[in-house]
Design a protein around this motif. Structure first.
Motif, short mmCIF file in Angstrom:
data_model
loop_
_atom_site.label_atom_id
_atom_site.label_comp_id
_atom_site.label_asym_id
_atom_site.label_seq_id
_atom_site.Cartn_x
_atom_site.Cartn_y
_atom_site.Cartn_z
N VAL A 33 16.39 13.66 -81.97
CA VAL A 33 16.04 12.68 -81.34
C VAL A 33 15.64 11.61 -82.42
CG1 VAL A 33 14.97 11.27 -79.66
CG2 VAL A 33 15.34 13.57 -79.19
N ILE A 34 15.99 10.42 -82.56
CA ILE A 34 15.51 9.38 -83.30
C ILE A 34 14.85 8.40 -82.25
CG2 ILE A 34 16.13 7.40 -84.62
CD1 ILE A 34 18.63 8.81 -85.45
N VAL A 35 13.54 7.94 -82.47
CA VAL A 35 12.92 7.11 -81.59
C VAL A 35 12.72 5.67 -82.38
CG1 VAL A 35 10.60 6.73 -80.19
CG2 VAL A 35 11.73 8.77 -80.46
N VAL A 36 13.31 4.57 -81.88
CA VAL A 36 13.21 3.38 -82.53
C VAL A 36 12.18 2.51 -82.02
CG1 VAL A 36 14.31 1.13 -82.77
CG2 VAL A 36 15.57 3.17 -83.01
N GLY A 37 10.93 2.14 -82.82
CA GLY A 37 9.99 1.49 -82.08
C GLY A 37 8.92 2.61 -81.86
N LEU A 38 7.49 2.31 -82.39
CA LEU A 38 6.56 3.23 -82.39
C LEU A 38 5.42 2.69 -81.56
CD1 LEU A 38 7.04 5.50 -85.34
CD2 LEU A 38 7.40 6.21 -83.09
N GLY A 39 5.52 1.77 -80.64
CA GLY A 39 4.40 1.25 -80.11
C GLY A 39 4.16 2.12 -78.84
N GLY A 40 3.46 1.46 -77.95
CA GLY A 40 3.10 2.06 -76.39
C GLY A 40 4.17 3.16 -75.97
N MET A 41 5.25 2.83 -75.86
CA MET A 41 6.14 3.60 -75.21
C MET A 41 6.92 4.71 -76.35
SD MET A 41 6.48 3.06 -71.99
CE MET A 41 6.13 1.80 -70.96
N GLY A 42 7.23 4.11 -77.42
CA GLY A 42 7.95 4.99 -78.67
C GLY A 42 6.80 6.01 -78.96
N SER A 43 5.68 5.61 -79.27
CA SER A 43 4.78 6.76 -79.76
C SER A 43 4.59 7.73 -78.85
CB SER A 43 3.55 6.07 -80.18
OG SER A 43 2.78 5.80 -79.10
N ALA A 44 4.53 7.66 -77.65
CA ALA A 44 4.39 8.43 -76.42
C ALA A 44 5.67 9.45 -76.49
CB ALA A 44 4.21 7.74 -75.36
N ALA A 45 7.03 8.67 -76.61
CA ALA A 45 8.14 9.46 -76.52
C ALA A 45 8.21 10.42 -77.73
CB ALA A 45 9.34 8.43 -76.45
N ALA A 46 7.90 9.84 -78.96
CA ALA A 46 7.86 10.76 -80.04
C ALA A 46 6.90 11.83 -79.95
CB ALA A 46 7.30 10.08 -81.47
N TYR A 47 5.82 11.92 -79.63
CA TYR A 47 4.74 12.80 -79.21
C TYR A 47 5.30 13.86 -78.39
CZ TYR A 47 0.94 15.27 -76.92
OH TYR A 47 -0.05 15.94 -76.20
N LEU A 96 -6.74 1.72 -73.63
CA LEU A 96 -6.96 1.26 -74.86
C LEU A 96 -5.77 1.42 -75.76
CD1 LEU A 96 -10.63 2.92 -75.57
CD2 LEU A 96 -9.80 0.55 -74.66
N PRO A 97 -4.80 0.37 -76.07
CA PRO A 97 -3.57 0.48 -76.38
C PRO A 97 -3.40 1.06 -77.71
CG PRO A 97 -4.01 -1.54 -76.07
CD PRO A 97 -5.05 -1.02 -75.37
N GLU A 98 -4.18 0.49 -78.85
CA GLU A 98 -4.05 0.66 -80.02
C GLU A 98 -4.64 2.21 -80.08
OE1 GLU A 98 -4.59 -3.61 -80.45
OE2 GLU A 98 -5.60 -1.96 -79.34
N ALA A 99 -5.60 2.52 -79.59
CA ALA A 99 -6.20 4.01 -79.64
C ALA A 99 -5.03 4.86 -79.18
CB ALA A 99 -7.66 4.20 -78.73
N THR A 100 -4.45 4.55 -78.17
CA THR A 100 -3.48 5.47 -77.46
C THR A 100 -2.48 5.66 -78.51
OG1 THR A 100 -4.04 4.64 -75.11
CG2 THR A 100 -1.96 5.68 -75.48
N VAL A 101 -2.07 4.45 -79.10
CA VAL A 101 -0.72 4.54 -79.91
C VAL A 101 -1.06 5.47 -81.23
CG1 VAL A 101 0.56 3.25 -81.58
CG2 VAL A 101 0.33 2.39 -79.48
#
Length: 295
Positions: A10-24, A151-156
């Motif tokens: 899988v490639i995840v494009v964008g590692l913000g709130g949604m993308g970082s969760a998907a990658a994890y 807490l968005p930055e902490a979550t990411v």
């Protein structure tokens, strides 16, 4: 320049709130994950910046959201346990307005449909329980104990750390220029300013850059800039501490909604207030100087 590879599931494009969760979560399931982010980790130029986001379970927009929100709370609790980071603060939440307002009536409808624990407060009850509020006599409130602050930055950051721990390959300061879902050999192919990559699946979570990266899908996406304000309350922030002052959405009789938070950053931090969904259509490339991103 990076060469084309086929070693990713899988490639995840964008590692913000949604993308970082998907990658994890994908990496935790044993998938070989490549994450691509145009800025730095938990940067300050995307949709997941700002220090705090309201979490509520009884959604006035539509009861269909409620199962997603219940699952989100479970995942935040798991994320905190797995990462050792504080990613969520429970403060309780008030949805204030007239009985017919969307903020109150819609929230109550969601709570009734899904059997969510809640209280209905009159104007006098609101003042006694939460003296930082001064509702009109006709106002009522829906109170939800399990609402609070994500807490968005902490979550990411927590998601990115755990994604790496599970073997994800994360690239920062790498801009995606284009993609195709059915490339050579039936693979998804992503082209960046460093090279090209292929994988069996593709997750696109570009935030404010969605209109550009998703233009080929024929889906209209409008990005709005939401401006937030921090005020110093008269008499100081002590009454606005998270153990005293809940998150809230307040709807005026004319339908205007504001939202706010307790004071999270100490006496000098102020209390955050903003209009709810009253943004201005914007292009992120004209708003931000990429050199200001943390990389």
């Amino acid at each position: 320049m990076a060469s084309s590879r086929t070693s990713h599931d899988v490639i995840v494009v964008g590692l913000g709130g949604m993308g970082s969760a998907a990658a994890y979560h994908l990496a935790a399931r044993g998938r070989r994950v490549l994450g691509l982010e145009r800025f730095g980790p938990a940067h300050n130029l995307g949709s997941s910046h700002g220090g705090s986001r309201i979490y509520r379970q009884a959604y006035f927009e539509d009861p269909a959201y409620v199962p997603l929100l219940l699952r989100a709370r479970e995942l935040w609790e798991k994320l905190a346990a797995d990462s050792g980071r504080e990613v969520f603060t429970e403060t309780g939440g008030l949805m204030i307005g007239r009985e017919s307002s969307a903020a109150f009536a819609g929230t109550l409808r969601s709570a009734h449909q899904w059997g969510l624990d809640h209280e209905v407060l009159g104007a006098g009850d609101i003042r006694r329980r939460f003296p930082t509020f001064n509702p009109a006599p006709e106002d009522v409130a829906f109170y939800e104990r399990r609402a609070g602050i994500a807490l968005p930055e902490a979550t990411v950051t927590a998601h990115l750390d755990l994604a790496r721990a599970h073997g994800a390959e994360l690239h920062f300061a790498e801009t995606v220029l284009g993609w195709e879902a059915d490339g050579p050999g039936g693979k998804a192919r992503v082209v960046t300013d460093r090279g090209a990559y292929t994988a069996d699946r593709l997750v696109i979570a570009p935030g404010a850059w969605a209109p550009t990266l998703l233009s080929g899908l024929g889906v209209s996406v409008s990005v709005e800039r939401q401006v937030m304000y921090w005020f110093q309350p008269v008499g100081g922030t002590r009454p606005f501490r998270p153990d005293r002052h809940p998150v809230y959405i307040w709807e005026d009789p004319d339908g205007t909604q504001i939202y706010g938070f307790p004071s999270l950053d100490g006496p000098e931090g102020g209390a955050k207030v903003a209009f709810f969904r009253k943004g201005v259509p914007s292009d992120p490339d004209t708003l931000f100087d990429p050199l200001r991103a943390r990389v």
